[in-house]
Design a protein around this motif. Structure first.
Motif, PDB file in Angstrom:
ATOM      1  N   THR A   1     -10.388   4.860   7.031  1.00  0.00           N
ATOM      2  CA  THR A   1     -10.960   6.208   7.011  1.00  0.00           C
ATOM      3  C   THR A   1     -10.032   7.254   7.610  1.00  0.00           C
ATOM      4  OG1 THR A   1     -12.069   5.741   9.104  1.00  0.00           O
ATOM      5  CG2 THR A   1     -13.321   5.334   7.106  1.00  0.00           C
ATOM      6  N   ALA A   2      -9.070   6.831   8.431  1.00  0.00           N
ATOM      7  CA  ALA A   2      -8.176   7.803   9.065  1.00  0.00           C
ATOM      8  C   ALA A   2      -7.383   8.585   8.022  1.00  0.00           C
ATOM      9  CB  ALA A   2      -7.226   7.100  10.025  1.00  0.00           C
ATOM     10  N   PHE A   3      -6.942   7.918   6.957  1.00  0.00           N
ATOM     11  CA  PHE A   3      -6.161   8.598   5.931  1.00  0.00           C
ATOM     12  C   PHE A   3      -7.045   9.401   4.983  1.00  0.00           C
ATOM     13  CE2 PHE A   3      -2.715   6.055   7.415  1.00  0.00           C
ATOM     14  CZ  PHE A   3      -1.559   6.711   7.015  1.00  0.00           C
TER      15      PHE A   3
ATOM     16  N   ALA B   1       5.061   1.717  15.638  1.00  0.00           N
ATOM     17  CA  ALA B   1       4.763   0.288  15.605  1.00  0.00           C
ATOM     18  C   ALA B   1       5.642  -0.464  14.612  1.00  0.00           C
ATOM     19  CB  ALA B   1       3.287   0.077  15.266  1.00  0.00           C
ATOM     20  N   PHE B   2       5.884   0.122  13.437  1.00  0.00           N
ATOM     21  CA  PHE B   2       6.597  -0.590  12.378  1.00  0.00           C
ATOM     22  C   PHE B   2       8.115  -0.433  12.463  1.00  0.00           C
ATOM     23  CE2 PHE B   2       2.899  -0.730   9.072  1.00  0.00           C
ATOM     24  CZ  PHE B   2       2.175  -1.516   9.958  1.00  0.00           C
TER      25      PHE B   2
ATOM     26  N   ARG C   1      -5.074  12.008  10.864  1.00  0.00           N
ATOM     27  CA  ARG C   1      -4.089  11.360  10.001  1.00  0.00           C
ATOM     28  C   ARG C   1      -2.700  11.442  10.622  1.00  0.00           C
ATOM     29  NH1 ARG C   1      -5.398  13.744   5.623  1.00  0.00           N
ATOM     30  NH2 ARG C   1      -3.816  15.376   5.626  1.00  0.00           N
ATOM     31  N   GLY C   2      -2.359  12.564  11.210  1.00  0.00           N
ATOM     32  CA  GLY C   2      -1.054  12.711  11.849  1.00  0.00           C
ATOM     33  C   GLY C   2      -0.891  11.777  13.036  1.00  0.00           C
ATOM     34  N   LEU C   3      -1.959  11.609  13.812  1.00  0.00           N
ATOM     35  CA  LEU C   3      -1.901  10.691  14.951  1.00  0.00           C
ATOM     36  C   LEU C   3      -1.687   9.258  14.486  1.00  0.00           C
ATOM     37  CD1 LEU C   3      -2.260   9.905  17.914  1.00  0.00           C
ATOM     38  CD2 LEU C   3      -4.749   9.959  17.552  1.00  0.00           C
ATOM     39  N   VAL C   4      -2.425   8.855  13.461  1.00  0.00           N
ATOM     40  CA  VAL C   4      -2.295   7.490  12.954  1.00  0.00           C
ATOM     41  C   VAL C   4      -0.903   7.263  12.371  1.00  0.00           C
ATOM     42  CG1 VAL C   4      -3.157   5.841  11.250  1.00  0.00           C
ATOM     43  CG2 VAL C   4      -4.765   7.230  12.561  1.00  0.00           C
ATOM     44  N   GLU C   5      -0.375   8.262  11.678  1.00  0.00           N
ATOM     45  CA  GLU C   5       0.975   8.124  11.127  1.00  0.00           C
ATOM     46  C   GLU C   5       2.004   7.952  12.236  1.00  0.00           C
ATOM     47  OE1 GLU C   5       2.019  11.210   8.450  1.00  0.00           O
ATOM     48  OE2 GLU C   5       0.503  10.669   6.963  1.00  0.00           O
TER      49      GLU C   5
ATOM     50  N   PHE D   1       3.707   5.209   2.445  1.00  0.00           N
ATOM     51  CA  PHE D   1       4.382   4.900   3.708  1.00  0.00           C
ATOM     52  C   PHE D   1       5.869   5.222   3.625  1.00  0.00           C
ATOM     53  CE2 PHE D   1       0.539   3.311   5.188  1.00  0.00           C
ATOM     54  CZ  PHE D   1       0.646   2.711   6.428  1.00  0.00           C
ATOM     55  N   LEU D   2       6.472   4.991   2.457  1.00  0.00           N
ATOM     56  CA  LEU D   2       7.886   5.328   2.291  1.00  0.00           C
ATOM     57  C   LEU D   2       8.080   6.843   2.303  1.00  0.00           C
ATOM     58  CD1 LEU D   2       8.874   2.729  -0.451  1.00  0.00           C
ATOM     59  CD2 LEU D   2       9.739   2.783   1.892  1.00  0.00           C
ATOM     60  N   ASP D   3       7.229   7.569   1.585  1.00  0.00           N
ATOM     61  CA  ASP D   3       7.350   9.026   1.516  1.00  0.00           C
ATOM     62  C   ASP D   3       7.166   9.680   2.889  1.00  0.00           C
ATOM     63  OD1 ASP D   3       7.771   8.840  -1.184  1.00  0.00           O
ATOM     64  OD2 ASP D   3       5.703   9.337  -1.739  1.00  0.00           O
TER      65      ASP D   3
END
Length: 372
Positions: free
Chosen positions: A116-118, A135-136, A125-129, A153-155
């Motif tokens: 749901t965040a996205f 993390a990754f 959404r910015g926080l989750v990104e 995710f790439l973009d």
């Protein structure tokens, strides 16, 4: 090889990640599952897995509870000391990756959906990104279940091209989910299998059912899946059962094995807002059932429009009504052909052996300890 799997529910591992677990165990590996305990714990232990309980709040983002989750995972990883961690679901991916890095254990996340965040506003959404990006960073492999999520995710710069790999969902056991002839009959049966969440398009399904029944009063509409789940968009069971009277929709509750319900349906419907690679559509197609799904990432990955099923617009009752009505007036031979095309697609691209092999190769590359 000692492989640790973590997710936000034990049933997630048992129902969706079983091909990987079985492959590791069959090749002499050891498996530990770290997840909040539920009814699937006994099944996982019976398979030969060790289990470690995990305390977590799957709803929302709370800095204090999420920091506690990361510390808890770090402690578990440090004590259990697996050769590699395989992670699923959003919080386990993010905070598990940070925890694994801190103790020097290889970590492989699987982005099985954006959550749901996205689908929320730009701040969340910015926080989750930002969390995903941190993390990754530096992980050797990040698995995705569809090319749309991978491209996003790439973009956004959350992963690099040399990290990202797209899997065919979670894979499907083609022998267990064997094709079954359509039930036939004058009244089509539409089945939605999902947790009773707003994001799954449950409300659109219910509203469409009420409209379709005006012209097709004998059509049946069924919901199968848990209500009252720990999710911000969940519907209460009292609400879901109330739809039986107000909208003529049958609530079937839950089932550990959905094959009987799929076999009794003419069409499986999922009007979700976004998916990873929807398991219910994969299972339905494997059993030669036509499907109706939204034209969104995830659903597009497992449905060939007009070939294996019909598609509608997300959050749009009118186009869902059109698709349901079109299916109702579809001749039997067309429905059968659509179901068989879905089965063929599953055989060619979604066999669970493909997923198990991808994980086996990734783990061998990361740990330099190939499974037998």
């Amino acid at each position: 090889m000692h492989v640790l799997l973590t997710a936000n529910a034990a049933w997630n591992i048992f129902n969706f990640r079983r091909p990987v677990v079985e492959d590791v165990l069959a090749r002499g590996g050891r498996v530990t599952v770290v997840a909040p305990p539920d009814e699937a714990i006994g099944e996982l232990r019976a398979m030969g897995c060790d289990t470690v309980p995990l305390e977590m709040n799957v709803k929302g983002l709370n800095p204090l509870t999420d920091l506690a989750l990361m510390r808890q995972l770090r402690t578990i990883f440090a004590v259990v000391r697996p050769d590699v961690v395989l992670s699923y679901t959003i919080k386990n991916n993010i905070f598990g990756a940070l925890a694994a890095k801190s103790v020097g254990i290889p970590f492989v996340p699987n982005v099985s959906g954006l959550g749901t965040a996205f689908l929320s506003g730009p701040v969340l959404r910015g926080l989750v990104e930002a969390l995903y990006r941190a993390a990754f960073r530096g992980l050797p492999v990040v698995f995705f279940q569809n090319s749309d999520d991978c491209g996003l995710f790439l973009d956004r710069g959350l992963v690099r091209e040399n990290q990202a790999q797209v899997l065919p969902g979670s894979g499907i056991d083609l022998e267990r989910f064997a094709p079954v002839p359509l039930p036939g009959g004058d009244a089509p049966v539409y089945l939605l299998i999902a947790r009773m969440l707003r994001d799954k398009g449950v409300l659109e399904f219910v509203e469409a059912a009420k409209i379709v029944r005006r012209t097709l009063p004998t059509a049946r509409f069924q919901l199968l899946g848990p209500a009252d789940s720990a999710n911000r968009s969940a519907f209460a069971e009292t609400t879901v059962r109330g739809w039986e009277k107000t909208h003529g929709v049958e609530y079937l509750g839950t089932a550990p094995d959905v094959r009987a319900q799929i076999a009794a349906a003419d069409c499986v419907v999922l009007p979700s807002y976004r998916e990873g690679a929807p398991r219910t559509l994969i299972e339905a197609a494997a059993m030669a059932r036509p499907v109706i799904a939204t034209d969104v990432p995830g659903c597009r990955a497992v449905v060939e429009k007009g070939v294996t099923g019909l598609m509608c617009a997300p959050r749009d009752v009118a186009t869902l009504v059109d698709a349901m009505t079109a299916f109702a007036f579809m001749p039997d031979h067309r429905r059968t052909a659509m179901g068989l095309a879905g089965r063929a697609l599953m055989e060619s691209k979604f066999d669970q052996a493909l997923v198990a092999r991808a994980y086996r190769e990734a783990m061998a590359s990361i740990t330099s300890r190939p499974l037998a």
